[in-house]
Structures are given as C-alpha cells and as structure tokens.
Enzyme design. Structure first.
Site, PDB file in Angstrom:
ATOM      1  N   GLU A   4       5.590  -4.337  11.852  1.00 52.17           N
ATOM      2  CA  GLU A   4       4.610  -3.253  11.687  1.00 52.17           C
ATOM      3  C   GLU A   4       3.389  -3.891  11.031  1.00 52.17           C
ATOM      4  O   GLU A   4       3.417  -4.210   9.848  1.00 52.17           O
ATOM      5  CB  GLU A   4       5.203  -2.153  10.812  1.00 52.17           C
ATOM      6  CG  GLU A   4       6.377  -1.437  11.430  1.00 52.17           C
ATOM      7  CD  GLU A   4       5.957  -0.422  12.479  1.00 52.17           C
ATOM      8  OE1 GLU A   4       6.833   0.156  13.137  1.00 52.17           O
ATOM      9  OE2 GLU A   4       4.733  -0.192  12.649  1.00 52.17           O
ATOM     10  N   ASN A  49       0.772  -1.247   0.000  1.00 55.92           N
ATOM     11  CA  ASN A  49       0.000   0.000   0.000  1.00 55.92           C
ATOM     12  C   ASN A  49       0.796   1.286   0.000  1.00 55.92           C
ATOM     13  O   ASN A  49       0.331   2.318  -0.473  1.00 55.92           O
ATOM     14  CB  ASN A  49      -1.002  -0.012   1.166  1.00 55.92           C
ATOM     15  CG  ASN A  49      -0.309   0.019   2.512  1.00 55.92           C
ATOM     16  OD1 ASN A  49       0.650  -0.703   2.721  1.00 55.92           O
ATOM     17  ND2 ASN A  49      -0.773   0.857   3.407  1.00 55.92           N
ATOM     18  N   CYS A  55      -2.822   1.309   7.072  1.00 55.79           N
ATOM     19  CA  CYS A  55      -2.763   0.662   8.395  1.00 55.79           C
ATOM     20  C   CYS A  55      -3.377   1.537   9.476  1.00 55.79           C
ATOM     21  O   CYS A  55      -3.843   1.045  10.490  1.00 55.79           O
ATOM     22  CB  CYS A  55      -1.332   0.322   8.751  1.00 55.79           C
ATOM     23  SG  CYS A  55      -0.283   1.782   8.966  1.00 55.79           S
TER      24      CYS A  55
HETATM   25  N1  LIG Z   1       1.855  -1.046  10.703  1.00 59.84           N
HETATM   26  C1  LIG Z   1       2.340  -0.537   9.596  1.00 59.84           C
HETATM   27  O1  LIG Z   1       3.265   0.303   9.596  1.00 59.84           O
HETATM   28  C2  LIG Z   1       1.767  -0.974   8.274  1.00 59.84           C
HETATM   29  C3  LIG Z   1       2.004  -0.183   7.152  1.00 59.84           C
HETATM   30  C4  LIG Z   1       1.453  -0.592   5.930  1.00 59.84           C
HETATM   31  C5  LIG Z   1       0.707  -1.760   5.842  1.00 59.84           C
HETATM   32  N2  LIG Z   1       0.541  -2.507   6.938  1.00 59.84           N
HETATM   33  C6  LIG Z   1      -0.265  -3.726   6.863  1.00 59.84           C
HETATM   34  O2  LIG Z   1       0.005  -4.455   5.659  1.00 59.84           O
HETATM   35  C7  LIG Z   1      -1.180  -5.132   5.249  1.00 59.84           C
HETATM   36  C8  LIG Z   1      -1.485  -4.850   3.797  1.00 59.84           C
HETATM   37  O3  LIG Z   1      -0.393  -5.123   2.959  1.00 59.84           O
HETATM   38  P1  LIG Z   1      -0.261  -6.524   2.185  1.00 59.84           P
HETATM   39  O4  LIG Z   1      -1.593  -6.994   1.693  1.00 59.84           O
HETATM   40  O5  LIG Z   1       0.862  -6.375   1.230  1.00 59.84           O
HETATM   41  O6  LIG Z   1       0.206  -7.466   3.406  1.00 59.84           O
HETATM   42  P2  LIG Z   1       0.691  -9.004   3.354  1.00 59.84           P
HETATM   43  O7  LIG Z   1       0.886  -9.388   4.766  1.00 59.84           O
HETATM   44  O8  LIG Z   1      -0.196  -9.807   2.486  1.00 59.84           O
HETATM   45  O9  LIG Z   1       2.105  -8.941   2.612  1.00 59.84           O
HETATM   46  C9  LIG Z   1       3.096  -8.083   3.091  1.00 59.84           C
HETATM   47  C10 LIG Z   1       4.449  -8.540   2.535  1.00 59.84           C
HETATM   48  O10 LIG Z   1       4.777  -9.794   3.129  1.00 59.84           O
HETATM   49  C11 LIG Z   1       5.029 -10.776   2.143  1.00 59.84           C
HETATM   50  N3  LIG Z   1       4.586 -12.024   2.728  1.00 59.84           N
HETATM   51  C12 LIG Z   1       3.314 -12.418   2.930  1.00 59.84           C
HETATM   52  N4  LIG Z   1       3.300 -13.611   3.558  1.00 59.84           N
HETATM   53  C13 LIG Z   1       4.604 -13.969   3.756  1.00 59.84           C
HETATM   54  C14 LIG Z   1       5.270 -15.090   4.341  1.00 59.84           C
HETATM   55  N5  LIG Z   1       4.576 -16.107   4.871  1.00 59.84           N
HETATM   56  N6  LIG Z   1       6.625 -15.117   4.361  1.00 59.84           N
HETATM   57  C15 LIG Z   1       7.329 -14.095   3.834  1.00 59.84           C
HETATM   58  N7  LIG Z   1       6.771 -13.008   3.255  1.00 59.84           N
HETATM   59  C16 LIG Z   1       5.420 -12.959   3.231  1.00 59.84           C
HETATM   60  C17 LIG Z   1       4.260 -10.310   0.922  1.00 59.84           C
HETATM   61  O11 LIG Z   1       4.815 -10.843  -0.263  1.00 59.84           O
HETATM   62  C18 LIG Z   1       4.446  -8.800   1.020  1.00 59.84           C
HETATM   63  O12 LIG Z   1       5.693  -8.434   0.471  1.00 59.84           O
HETATM   64  C19 LIG Z   1      -2.285  -4.623   6.162  1.00 59.84           C
HETATM   65  O13 LIG Z   1      -2.531  -5.542   7.198  1.00 59.84           O
HETATM   66  C20 LIG Z   1      -1.718  -3.359   6.746  1.00 59.84           C
HETATM   67  O14 LIG Z   1      -2.265  -3.009   8.000  1.00 59.84           O
HETATM   68  C21 LIG Z   1       1.024  -2.137   8.172  1.00 59.84           C
HETATM   69  O1  LIG Z   2      -0.356   2.013   5.951  1.00 57.12           O
HETATM   70  C1  LIG Z   2       0.272   2.359   6.938  1.00 57.12           C
HETATM   71  C2  LIG Z   2       1.270   3.480   6.837  1.00 57.12           C
HETATM   72  O2  LIG Z   2       2.405   3.208   7.618  1.00 57.12           O
HETATM   73  C3  LIG Z   2       0.664   4.752   7.311  1.00 57.12           C
HETATM   74  S1  LIG Z   2       1.584   6.124   6.743  1.00 57.12           S
HETATM   75  O3  LIG Z   2       1.305   6.186   5.278  1.00 57.12           O
HETATM   76  O4  LIG Z   2       3.007   5.876   6.986  1.00 57.12           O
HETATM   77  O5  LIG Z   2       1.101   7.286   7.465  1.00 57.12           O
END
Ligand SMILES: NC(=O)c1ccc[n+]([C@@H]2O[C@H](COP(=O)([O-])OP(=O)(O)OC[C@H]3O[C@@H](n4cnc5c(N)ncnc54)[C@H](O)[C@@H]3O)[C@@H](O)[C@H]2O)c1
Ligand SMILES: O=C[C@H](O)CS(=O)(=O)O
Length: 480
Positions: free
Chosen positions: A252, A156, A286
């Site tokens: 994260e 994202n 997120c």
């Molecule tokens: N807390 C934060 O700072 C933050 C920021 C952005 C997004 N997010 C979270 O990310 C999620 C959305 O992104 P997404 O759909 O890409 O997430 P996802 O968990 O599907 O994938 C994230 C990354 O992990 C990899 N991945 C997935 N499963 C794996 C495994 N078993 N082993 C190794 N790598 C693996 C994917 O290829 C991708 O590169 C949401 O839950 C969002 O809340 C959190």
């Molecule tokens: O999606 C989660 C991001 O970490 C929030 S932000 O874009 O860094 O504010």
C-alpha cells in the site's frame, strides 16, 4: 518517503554497537517527550520471528468463534477507551484531536469487520465432471492461513492502518510480527496490549519497535515470514520488494491523487470535499488531494471559493477542539515541502494562499501555474499543498489525471452519468469516487492502487483473501 530513509541512513552510518537502543517518542508540535521505548536490534527481531513460528501454529488452531470473540472484545475495549487512543494518536503524530478521534473510531470498525469476516472465509465446491471422464470425482477448495506475516506500517495513521493488518491476519488464523513507524509507535503498542487483554495469545501478535532499515530488513528477508504486508512510501516499497524473495507481498504505497471538477459540478460540494481532502492530517494522507483539474467554464469560480475556504483553516494546537490542521510530522518534512514549493515558484508557479512555515507547521497552500515536472506535483508531496489546473475538456482532465505513475484513487465532480462512467473507465486508479474527493474510504471496501501506488488490496475481506492460501481437495469415488 525521505523521512525514514534519512533516519535509516543515520542509523546505518553508526556502528551497530554505538546505535541508540532506545527511541524517544516526541510530540512534533513542541518536541516534548511522550515516552521512551526500546529500539530492537537485528538479533532481537530474529528471536521474535523464531517465537512467532509457534504463534502461527497457535493462531491456525484458534477456532473461528474464538478469533471472532477476541476481535470483538478488542473493539469493545478500544471503544470504551476511545479518548485515550485519540490522544495518543494526536500526540505522537500530526493529527488534530478531532481527526484522531475519527481514526480511533475507524479502528473499532476495522476490528468489528474482522470479527465478522472471520466467519465468512469460504471455499467452493468444484464440478470436476465439467471434464469428461471425471464423473467419479467430487471435491472443493478451502482457504487456510499463510502462517507468519511480517507487517510494516507508516507514521500517518498509526492505529487504523495497523488494525487493517492485524485484524484480517487474526481473522484468517495467521500470526503477525509488526514493525511500526519509529516516529509513531505508541498506538501500535496500545493495540498490542488491547489484543492481549482481549485474550489473544501473546505469540500471535508481536510489535517490535526500532528502525526500518535495521530490523525491518530482518523481517523482510527472513524465510519464516511467508507474507509481507507493507504500507509506506513507494521508494521503501520498491526496496523491500527487491529484498523480499519468494513470499506473498501486499504493498500500500504513495500517490499524488487528482480530483476532476467538470463544468456541471456542484461547486460548493467540490470545494468542501477537496479542501478537506487536501488538508486532512496536514496533507499527510495517501489519499490526499494533491492536484485539482478544473474545466474552463467553472475555473475562476472554483478557485475563488477554494482559496477562501483554505484561508479559513485554523492551524495550531493539535489538542484544541478549534484546530482544523496541526503540524507536519517533523520540521525536516516541513522544510522539504517549503523547498518544493519554492522550486515551483522559481519556475513560474503562483502561491494563491499559504506557503508559510513555522517550525513543523506549514500553512494550507494553494498553487497555480505549476510546471508538470515540478516535484510538488509529480512526486507525492505528503504535505498541505494542492496545485490547481485549468483544463479545456473532459479529455484534457482525464489525460492530466493519468499523467503520472501513481494510481491510488481519483475524485470527479459531475452530474453527468455518461461523463462519470468515462472517468471510471479511463482513469488509472484503484478507486474512483463520484462527487467525492479522492480522500474517501470506508474500511470494508477493497483498497489499494495500481502502477507505483501499490500491489494487492486491503479492506478487511480483501486482506483476508491475500492472507490465505487455497487448497483443492478431490475425492475419486467408486474404487472401494
Ligand atoms: N496506500 C496506503 O494505504 C498508504 C497509507 C498510509 C501511508 N501511505 C504512504 O506512506 C508514506 C508515508 O509514511 P512514512 O513516511 O512512514 O513512509 P516510509 O516509507 O518512510 O516508512 C514506512 C514504514 O516502512 C519502514 N521502512 C522504511 N524503509 C524501509 C526499508 N528499507 N526496509 C524496511 N522497512 C522500511 C519505516 O520504518 C516505516 O515503518 C507515504 O508515501 C504514504 O503515501 C500509504
Ligand atoms: O494515508 C492513507 C490512508 O490509508 C487513508 S485512510 O486514512 O485509510 O482513509
């Protein structure tokens, strides 16, 4: 997040010999092909990791002034090509061009902060004589780089969340191997090229594109990788934590962020901030506002204004300056959200606006009367859907805010300082924003969650602390 899990399931089902060795990066809006890039296999990831061991030695030997200069030059180069980066973010992902420009600008800020913080990695002297008998001992502790860091990032925020890992890593003298999301890898590849153009030795930062469950697994398990820096869904985060073994871990993860609107809130501010927080990046954020807890006396007034503003959102072409919200990342994700909304409606929830899907587009959706055990509220929706709840008191609002096992950030709207501190003290979260929604962040602040929202903190200075180890040095004098 289900998306990658589905993709990995498909990849895992194919015999390795038959797996596609390339990734077609397509614009979710019209499925047009943007670029075809390689999908590395496990052996290729292992080779990169072996090469990165030399990169760790090179990175640690880079003097601080060189690290800072490289990061500063990279920031300048991106600033000079900001529109190109913004178009790539918008095309490969879900963001509108206006949202993408903001992310590209934040990446510049993150790299500049990394250049500054490279100069501020300090230790401290230790007064050993605080214990009797140690009057002849003097010393200090210092910080040194972890070595090789494995990084995995989500779809994202395909540029700035990579910068939040590689910037601090370089500042602290580490090498990094990054596996970006296979849906939005192009921004990471552009950043890798910029850092090389800025003078970073190639072995210090390597981006390997491919499927998470395949090559990500190698990165997670490899003994040469001394730290894992993961940003993604809680499900993937838990799976990775189980596999990682004895190494530093930064997680994260997801959330279902609440906003509390108390009876003395500035309703116009609360509405504007919460609508933006709910529908930024089509809710794929997120920090996205997923639940709003509104005190009884202002409930009707807030709901009316919130729905009016949500209805005014212009959904459409990501590259148009007029568009407020673009598509979701895939049609599969939009169908998931549609299904979760329907599940809530079948159980008595009411749709006040939105709820319509057209391909991967899902209109800004506002629900009321959602049962608390519906997936649309108890899991992370990661889509443009927000559920409003009436609460009878501050106590009720805090109880609802803490109901679930997520805890990233909370927003609260009030003019009452006592109530603000009550929320600060009692809500289970990594951040509490007073008179902002949960979706507020600057790149310099500590960032991360509690409970199922994460482990550790990012935010440049704080990521550097996690990406370094301390070493104590003690001189025993008077023996010469
Ligand atoms: N807390 C934060 O700072 C933050 C920021 C952005 C997004 N997010 C979270 O990310 C999620 C959305 O992104 P997404 O759909 O890409 O997430 P996802 O968990 O599907 O994938 C994230 C990354 O992990 C990899 N991945 C997935 N499963 C794996 C495994 N078993 N082993 C190794 N790598 C693996 C994917 O290829 C991708 O590169 C949401 O839950 C969002 O809340 C959190
Ligand atoms: O999606 C989660 C991001 O970490 C929030 S932000 O874009 O860094 O504010």
């Amino acid at each position: 997040m289900e998306l990658e899990a589905m993709e990995q399931h498909l990849v895992r089902q194919e015999p390795i010999s038959k797996r596609k060795r390339w990734i077609e990066v397509r614009d979710p809006q019209d499925h047009s092909l943007i670029e075809t890039i390689p999908a590395a296999d496990q052996r290729q990831m292992e080779t990169v990791i072996e090469k990165a061991a030399e990169g760790a030695r090179i990175a640690a030997a880079l003097p601080v002034y060189e690290r800072a200069a490289i990061l500063g030059r990279a920031a300048d180069l991106i600033q000079s090509r900001l529109e190109s980066f913004a178009v790539t973010i918008a095309r490969e992902g879900s963001k509108t061009i206006r949202e993408a420009r903001k992310e590209a600008g934040r990446c510049v800020e993150t790299l500049r902060l990394s250049a500054e913080e490279a100069r501020r990695i300090h230790g401290e002297t230790i007064p050993f004589d605080q214990v009797a008998g140690n009057g002849d001992r003097v010393g200090y502790f210092t910080r040194f780089p972890v070595g090789l860091i494995g990084a995995i990032t989500p779809f994202n925020d395909p540029l700035n969340l990579v910068a939040h890992k590689v910037g601090p890593a370089i500042a602290a003298g580490n090498a990094m191997v990054l596996k970006p999301a296979s849906l939005t890898p192009l921004s990471a590849l552009k950043l890798e090229a910029i850092l090389e153009e800025a003078g970073l030795p190639k072995q210090v930062f390597q981006v390997v594109t491919g499927y998470g469950g395949e090559i990500g697994d190698v990165l997670v398990r490899h003994p040469a990788v001394r730290m894992l820096s993961f940003t993604g869904g809680t499900e993937a985060g838990e799976a990775i934590t189980r596999k990682a073994g004895l190494k530093k871990i930064s997680m994260e993860l997801g959330s279902n962020s609440p906003v509390l609107v108390l009876r003395d809130a500035d309703l116009d501010e609360a509405v504007a901030s919460s609508v933006s927080g709910a529908f930024w990046a089509a809710g794929q954020n997120c920090l996205g506002v997923q639940r709003i807890l509104i005190e009884d006396p202002v409930y009707e007034a807030f709901v009316e204004r919130f729905v009016k503003r949500a209805r005014s959102y212009r959904v459409g072409d990501k590259l148009s300056e007029e568009t407020d919200m673009g598509p979701m990342i895939t049609e599969k994700e939009a169908i998931r959200v549609e299904r979760w909304v329907q599940e809530a409606v079948d159980r008595g929830a009411e749709v006040l606006c939105g709820g319509e899907r057209n391909g991967c587009f899902f209109t800004p959706t506002v629900l009321i009367d959602v049962p608390p055990d519906c997936r649309i509220v108890c899991e992370e929706v990661f889509g443009p859907v927000v559920s409003l709840y009436r609460v009878d008191s501050l106590e009720g609002a805090i109880r609802e805010a803490n109901r679930y096992d997520y805890g990233l950030q909370v927003g609260v709207f009030t003019k009452d300082i006592e109530k603000a501190f009550e929320v600060i003290r009692r809500t289970e979260a990594g951040g509490v924003m007073i008179n902002d929604s949960s979706d507020f962040r600057i790149d310099a602040m500590p960032f991360g969650g509690v409970k199922s929202s994460g482990l550790g903190r990012e935010g440049v200075k704080y990521a550097i602390q996690e990406m370094t180890e301390t070493k104590v040095v003690c001189f025993r004098l008077g023996l010469g």
